[in-house]
Design a protein around this motif. Structure first.
Motif, PDB file in Angstrom:
ATOM      1  N   GLY A   1       0.765  -1.278  -0.058  1.00 52.58           N
ATOM      2  CA  GLY A   1       0.065  -0.043  -0.025  1.00 52.58           C
ATOM      3  C   GLY A   1       0.791   1.186   0.169  1.00 52.58           C
ATOM      4  N   GLN A   2       2.214   1.165   0.013  1.00 54.83           N
ATOM      5  CA  GLN A   2       3.072   2.259   0.050  1.00 54.83           C
ATOM      6  C   GLN A   2       3.901   2.409  -1.283  1.00 54.83           C
ATOM      7  OE1 GLN A   2       6.229   2.297   2.864  1.00 54.83           O
ATOM      8  NE2 GLN A   2       6.184   4.219   3.184  1.00 54.83           N
ATOM      9  N   THR A   3       3.827   3.783  -2.012  1.00 52.27           N
ATOM     10  CA  THR A   3       4.514   4.113  -2.988  1.00 52.27           C
ATOM     11  C   THR A   3       5.743   4.444  -2.661  1.00 52.27           C
ATOM     12  OG1 THR A   3       3.974   6.395  -2.776  1.00 52.27           O
ATOM     13  CG2 THR A   3       2.317   4.992  -3.865  1.00 52.27           C
ATOM     14  N   PRO A   4       6.761   4.277  -3.774  1.00 49.17           N
ATOM     15  CA  PRO A   4       8.466   4.504  -3.569  1.00 49.17           C
ATOM     16  C   PRO A   4       8.332   6.112  -3.180  1.00 49.17           C
ATOM     17  CG  PRO A   4       8.113   3.210  -5.478  1.00 49.17           C
ATOM     18  CD  PRO A   4       6.433   3.437  -5.159  1.00 49.17           C
ATOM     19  N   GLN A   5       7.425   6.849  -3.616  1.00 52.33           N
ATOM     20  CA  GLN A   5       7.373   8.184  -3.436  1.00 52.33           C
ATOM     21  C   GLN A   5       7.203   8.601  -1.828  1.00 52.33           C
ATOM     22  OE1 GLN A   5       5.686   7.053  -5.935  1.00 52.33           O
ATOM     23  NE2 GLN A   5       6.506   7.718  -7.908  1.00 52.33           N
ATOM     24  N   ALA A   6       6.239   7.701  -1.478  1.00 53.90           N
ATOM     25  CA  ALA A   6       6.079   7.779   0.065  1.00 53.90           C
ATOM     26  C   ALA A   6       7.379   7.394   0.908  1.00 53.90           C
ATOM     27  CB  ALA A   6       4.916   6.897   0.613  1.00 53.90           C
ATOM     28  N   VAL A   7       8.139   6.428   0.552  1.00 54.05           N
ATOM     29  CA  VAL A   7       9.182   6.205   1.367  1.00 54.05           C
ATOM     30  C   VAL A   7      10.189   7.316   1.167  1.00 54.05           C
ATOM     31  CG1 VAL A   7      11.136   4.423   1.218  1.00 54.05           C
ATOM     32  CG2 VAL A   7       8.811   3.691   0.871  1.00 54.05           C
ATOM     33  N   GLN A   8      10.525   7.740  -0.136  1.00 55.51           N
ATOM     34  CA  GLN A   8      11.306   8.842  -0.333  1.00 55.51           C
ATOM     35  C   GLN A   8      11.111  10.096   0.565  1.00 55.51           C
ATOM     36  OE1 GLN A   8      11.591   9.999  -4.457  1.00 55.51           O
ATOM     37  NE2 GLN A   8      13.224  11.443  -4.008  1.00 55.51           N
ATOM     38  N   ARG A   9       9.558  10.289   0.597  1.00 54.51           N
ATOM     39  CA  ARG A   9       9.218  11.581   1.485  1.00 54.51           C
ATOM     40  C   ARG A   9       9.523  11.348   2.929  1.00 54.51           C
ATOM     41  NH1 ARG A   9       4.326  11.311   0.280  1.00 54.51           N
ATOM     42  NH2 ARG A   9       3.545  10.668   2.270  1.00 54.51           N
ATOM     43  N   SER A  10       9.479  10.073   3.393  1.00 51.62           N
ATOM     44  CA  SER A  10       9.677   9.817   4.896  1.00 51.62           C
ATOM     45  C   SER A  10      11.167   9.559   5.015  1.00 51.62           C
ATOM     46  CB  SER A  10       9.002   8.476   4.961  1.00 51.62           C
ATOM     47  OG  SER A  10       7.620   8.521   5.022  1.00 51.62           O
ATOM     48  N   ASP A  11      11.898   9.209   4.110  1.00 53.20           N
ATOM     49  CA  ASP A  11      13.332   8.996   4.297  1.00 53.20           C
ATOM     50  C   ASP A  11      13.883  10.358   4.145  1.00 53.20           C
ATOM     51  OD1 ASP A  11      13.296   6.462   4.660  1.00 53.20           O
ATOM     52  OD2 ASP A  11      13.991   5.988   2.795  1.00 53.20           O
ATOM     53  N   SER A  12      13.378  11.504   3.729  1.00 53.50           N
ATOM     54  CA  SER A  12      13.907  12.603   3.667  1.00 53.50           C
ATOM     55  C   SER A  12      13.760  13.427   4.986  1.00 53.50           C
ATOM     56  CB  SER A  12      13.390  13.633   2.612  1.00 53.50           C
ATOM     57  OG  SER A  12      11.788  13.863   2.914  1.00 53.50           O
ATOM     58  N   LEU A  13      13.042  12.883   6.001  1.00 58.10           N
ATOM     59  CA  LEU A  13      12.851  13.654   7.393  1.00 58.10           C
ATOM     60  C   LEU A  13      13.974  13.071   8.054  1.00 58.10           C
ATOM     61  CD1 LEU A  13       9.190  12.983   7.937  1.00 58.10           C
ATOM     62  CD2 LEU A  13       9.970  15.011   6.974  1.00 58.10           C
ATOM     63  N   GLY A  14      14.568  14.046   8.906  1.00 59.12           N
ATOM     64  CA  GLY A  14      15.642  13.774   9.894  1.00 59.12           C
ATOM     65  C   GLY A  14      16.927  13.904   9.202  1.00 59.12           C
ATOM     66  N   PRO A  15      17.962  13.537  10.163  1.00 60.83           N
ATOM     67  CA  PRO A  15      18.057  12.714  11.128  1.00 60.83           C
ATOM     68  C   PRO A  15      17.352  13.789  12.290  1.00 60.83           C
ATOM     69  CG  PRO A  15      20.330  13.384  10.686  1.00 60.83           C
ATOM     70  CD  PRO A  15      19.470  13.840   9.375  1.00 60.83           C
ATOM     71  N   PHE A  16      17.106  13.062  13.391  1.00 58.82           N
ATOM     72  CA  PHE A  16      16.394  13.785  14.311  1.00 58.82           C
ATOM     73  C   PHE A  16      17.281  13.752  15.738  1.00 58.82           C
ATOM     74  CE2 PHE A  16      12.398  11.944  12.102  1.00 58.82           C
ATOM     75  CZ  PHE A  16      12.117  13.157  11.486  1.00 58.82           C
ATOM     76  N   PRO A  17      17.232  14.635  16.461  1.00 51.07           N
ATOM     77  CA  PRO A  17      18.105  14.811  17.573  1.00 51.07           C
ATOM     78  C   PRO A  17      17.602  13.879  18.739  1.00 51.07           C
ATOM     79  CG  PRO A  17      16.688  16.559  17.614  1.00 51.07           C
ATOM     80  CD  PRO A  17      16.432  16.010  16.435  1.00 51.07           C
ATOM     81  N   ASP A  18      18.285  13.263  19.696  1.00 47.37           N
ATOM     82  CA  ASP A  18      17.978  12.349  20.799  1.00 47.37           C
ATOM     83  C   ASP A  18      17.117  13.231  21.659  1.00 47.37           C
ATOM     84  OD1 ASP A  18      17.740  10.960  23.056  1.00 47.37           O
ATOM     85  OD2 ASP A  18      19.551   9.554  22.536  1.00 47.37           O
ATOM     86  N   PRO A  19      15.878  12.813  22.022  1.00 51.04           N
ATOM     87  CA  PRO A  19      15.222  13.985  22.914  1.00 51.04           C
ATOM     88  C   PRO A  19      15.579  13.664  24.192  1.00 51.04           C
ATOM     89  CG  PRO A  19      13.942  11.852  22.262  1.00 51.04           C
ATOM     90  CD  PRO A  19      15.126  12.093  21.337  1.00 51.04           C
ATOM     91  N   ARG A  20      16.336  12.871  24.736  1.00 52.89           N
ATOM     92  CA  ARG A  20      16.688  12.658  26.216  1.00 52.89           C
ATOM     93  C   ARG A  20      17.844  13.800  26.396  1.00 52.89           C
ATOM     94  NH1 ARG A  20      17.867   6.398  25.485  1.00 52.89           N
ATOM     95  NH2 ARG A  20      18.732   7.349  23.681  1.00 52.89           N
ATOM     96  N   THR A  21      18.591  14.040  25.137  1.00 52.41           N
ATOM     97  CA  THR A  21      19.829  14.985  25.642  1.00 52.41           C
ATOM     98  C   THR A  21      19.865  16.378  24.897  1.00 52.41           C
ATOM     99  OG1 THR A  21      20.986  13.844  23.708  1.00 52.41           O
ATOM    100  CG2 THR A  21      21.497  13.002  26.334  1.00 52.41           C
ATOM    101  N   ALA A  22      19.066  16.397  23.748  1.00 52.35           N
ATOM    102  CA  ALA A  22      19.165  17.646  22.848  1.00 52.35           C
ATOM    103  C   ALA A  22      18.249  18.664  23.238  1.00 52.35           C
ATOM    104  CB  ALA A  22      18.406  17.070  21.426  1.00 52.35           C
ATOM    105  N   PRO A  23      18.704  19.994  22.760  1.00 57.52           N
ATOM    106  CA  PRO A  23      18.036  21.151  23.256  1.00 57.52           C
ATOM    107  C   PRO A  23      16.551  20.753  22.918  1.00 57.52           C
ATOM    108  CG  PRO A  23      19.989  21.795  22.061  1.00 57.52           C
ATOM    109  CD  PRO A  23      19.863  20.142  22.102  1.00 57.52           C
ATOM    110  N   ALA A  24      15.576  21.665  23.952  1.00 56.71           N
ATOM    111  CA  ALA A  24      14.162  21.310  23.614  1.00 56.71           C
ATOM    112  C   ALA A  24      13.689  21.718  22.097  1.00 56.71           C
ATOM    113  CB  ALA A  24      13.503  21.961  24.807  1.00 56.71           C
ATOM    114  N   VAL A  25      14.305  23.058  21.847  1.00 60.47           N
ATOM    115  CA  VAL A  25      14.045  23.694  20.354  1.00 60.47           C
ATOM    116  C   VAL A  25      14.272  22.778  19.572  1.00 60.47           C
ATOM    117  CG1 VAL A  25      15.970  24.948  20.295  1.00 60.47           C
ATOM    118  CG2 VAL A  25      13.908  25.778  19.370  1.00 60.47           C
ATOM    119  N   ALA A  26      15.355  21.871  19.650  1.00 63.96           N
ATOM    120  CA  ALA A  26      15.757  21.015  18.480  1.00 63.96           C
ATOM    121  C   ALA A  26      14.561  19.875  18.304  1.00 63.96           C
ATOM    122  CB  ALA A  26      17.158  20.357  18.682  1.00 63.96           C
ATOM    123  N   VAL A  27      14.303  19.224  19.479  1.00 64.28           N
ATOM    124  CA  VAL A  27      13.022  18.327  19.413  1.00 64.28           C
ATOM    125  C   VAL A  27      11.801  18.820  18.789  1.00 64.28           C
ATOM    126  CG1 VAL A  27      11.967  16.749  20.867  1.00 64.28           C
ATOM    127  CG2 VAL A  27      14.317  17.223  21.540  1.00 64.28           C
TER     128      VAL A  27
END
Length: 376
Positions: A197-223
């Motif tokens: 049910g997922q298109t290659p375009q959907a994967v590409q869009r999701s993979d374009s997100l991030g990398p995300f900071p570790d919420p345990r240690t990163a500044p709140a604004v970054a999270v």
């Protein structure tokens, strides 16, 4: 600052009612608009003095709710049962109305007039306790420490158990993988392939997100920025999917355990306070499936294919939209629950009606039928 604005609104309404209560005679019909009795005014004043935002005479379907206490995520209906004008017949009608609205996701507290004037403190504390369970806080006040033991309590344990049961079920079938909220992610997300049910375009869009900071240690604004990026790209989405996408995009995380969820919840709360995102508890049970987030100004619901999401990761409002299309022109009672379930699974390309899916869909159909049968 929406929080500061809410505090101003609470203060202004409290001062208005204090002035009216002091200057007006206490006669039936002399109460301030739009309140229907001085009893409602007195209950509202007690809540306003504690900092809660209160709206009187809120329209819900064809009914009116006496008072609604509003929070960022949830609302509480407060019904004021006046002794002088609520006889047994009217009381039964009110209960029937309450049951109908509860099926649509409302939570209620009923306060009797004699009870209130005999002991205001105890009566109001019942309302405050119900607000606490729904995470409705006084305007401008921070919520309790999300990391403290017992905040999630039995609800947290039940949530973890449900996720484990889903994992066991879904491992044995070749369908879209279940949410990774409490499961281990054994492969890095970079090499993800399209799911059913997922298109290659959907994967590409999701993979374009991030990398995300570790919420345990990163500044709140970054999270907050990372969460906002996901919500703007993928919303409306529920918390289950949001947490999974964050884990997949954060190299230092394998699962969204309690501490991770607590950190992300704090960041989400701040985004809501700032008015950058909107949240709605669509099933009224505060589950990960029910809590749906979207960017401010974004549509409340979008019709989409599964796009790599599990059934539990599709917002209830989106499932309701699909059901509306399937049942167009049909009476809600003319189609069996079992047919509904299989039609919905087929619509999104899922192959198995597992026990956890059946349980979830039964709950969803209960809410959906309540909405469809409620008078417009």
């Amino acid at each position: 600052d929406p929080a500061a604005g809410a505090s101003d609104i609470v203060y202004e309404e409290m001062m208005r009612l204090e002035r009216e209560a002091r200057d007006r005679p206490r006669a039936l019909g002399s109460q301030p608009d739009p309140y229907e009795s001085w009893f409602e005014v007195d209950v509202a004043l007690e809540l306003l003095r504690r900092g809660y935002r209160v709206r009187p005479q809120v329209q819900a379907a064809e009914y009116r709710i006496d008072l609604v206490v509003e929070g960022f995520m949830n609302r509480l209906a407060v019904e004021c049962d006046g002794d002088a004008w609520h006889g047994p017949e009217r009381y039964e009608q009110d209960l029937a109305r309450q049951r109908q609205l509860e099926r649509a996701g409302w939570h209620f507290v009923r306060i009797r007039e004699a009870e209130f004037y005999l002991d205001r403190q105890t009566a109001v504390e019942r309302i405050v306790a119900a607000c606490g369970k729904l995470e409705i806080f006084p305007a401008g006040q921070e919520p309790p420490d999300w990391d403290k033991e017992g905040l999630e309590g039995e609800e947290e344990k039940q949530e973890e158990q449900v996720e484990k049961e889903r994992e066991v079920e879904e491992r044995s079938v070749s369908v879209t993988p279940a949410s990774h909220v409490d499961g281990e992610q054994k492969e890095p997300p970079k090499a993800r392939r399209p799911q059913p049910g997922q298109t290659p375009q959907a994967v590409q869009r999701s993979d374009s997100l991030g990398p995300f900071p570790d919420p345990r240690t990163a500044p709140a604004v970054a999270v907050r920025n990372a969460l906002k990026q996901i919500i703007e790209a993928e919303g409306p989405l529920n918390k289950g999917l949001l947490f999974r996408l964050y884990v997949e995009g954060c190299p230092g995380l394998q699962r969204a355990g309690k501490n991770i969820r607590s950190a992300l919840n704090r960041a989400l709360y701040q985004l809501q306070r700032a008015g950058e995102i909107l949240a709605e508890d669509e099933l009224g049970d505060r589950s990960l499936e029910s809590q749906v987030l979207r960017a401010a100004g974004a549509p409340r619901v979008r019709a989409r294919s599964a796009e790599g999401r599990d059934l539990f990761e599709i917002p209830p409002s989106e499932l309701f939209l699909a059901l509306d299309a399937m049942t167009h022109g049909l009476g809600i009672s003319s189609v069996s629950e079992e047919d509904f379930m299989h039609a919905l699974l087929e619509h999104y390309g899922f192959q198995r009606l597992t026990e956890s899916r059946r349980k979830y869909l039964k709950k969803l159909f209960g809410v959906y039928r309540g909405r469809r049968s409620a008078p417009s």
